[in-house]
Write an enzyme that holds these catalytic residues in place. Sequence first.
Site, PDB file in Angstrom:
ATOM      1  N   CYS A  53      36.927  69.864   7.954  1.00 29.88           N
ATOM      2  CA  CYS A  53      36.545  68.781   7.043  1.00 29.88           C
ATOM      3  C   CYS A  53      36.042  69.335   5.710  1.00 29.88           C
ATOM      4  CB  CYS A  53      35.442  67.932   7.657  1.00 29.88           C
ATOM      5  SG  CYS A  53      36.005  66.812   8.959  1.00 29.88           S
ATOM      6  N   GLU A  55      33.388  68.501   4.138  1.00 27.78           N
ATOM      7  CA  GLU A  55      31.936  68.744   4.129  1.00 27.78           C
ATOM      8  C   GLU A  55      31.619  70.142   4.664  1.00 27.78           C
ATOM      9  OE1 GLU A  55      33.562  66.123   5.199  1.00 27.78           O
ATOM     10  OE2 GLU A  55      32.375  64.289   5.116  1.00 27.78           O
TER      11      GLU A  55
END
Length: 147
Positions: A53, A55
């Site tokens: 991801c 993040e």
Amino acid sequence: MTDQQLVAHARAAALKAYAPYSRFFVGCAIESVDGEVVTGANMENASYRLGVCAELAALTAAQLAFGLDKVARIAVAGGDGSGPELAGNASVTPCGGCRQSILEVAQMAGRDIEILCASGDGKAVETHRIADLIPHGFGPANIVDAS
Ligand code: THU
């Protein structure tokens, strides 16, 4: 830095995602307590479950640039990255796994982290705190009694 500036960093990073399978481009921008900004984007894999991801990519960059203990604010944006600018109307909140990783940082740093959750076009922005996104979460504070 204004909210819109941090979201703009996340939107720009999303255009660098490697997302040939979902075609959902996500970017994340992390601001340090000193105003430094690092970014990350999602990176998928033909073995689908190995995708990373945005993040997590950005948190790794933050650790290298200034240390996770200095993370102050995070912006996430996701959408259609096929054009010159990220597009889409729906705001993107971090997935459960990313919430857990952000909680780790928040508890370690002793700071409740603000997360700007933006749509692809940057027009819809929801602001949340990690304590609200993962209530009653399990983090470093919960394992203090280990021998
Ligand atoms: N994705 C992120 O990068 N962050 C999130 O918080 C939600 C999902 C990515 C993973 C996958 O590459 C694509 O978005 C579709 O789920």
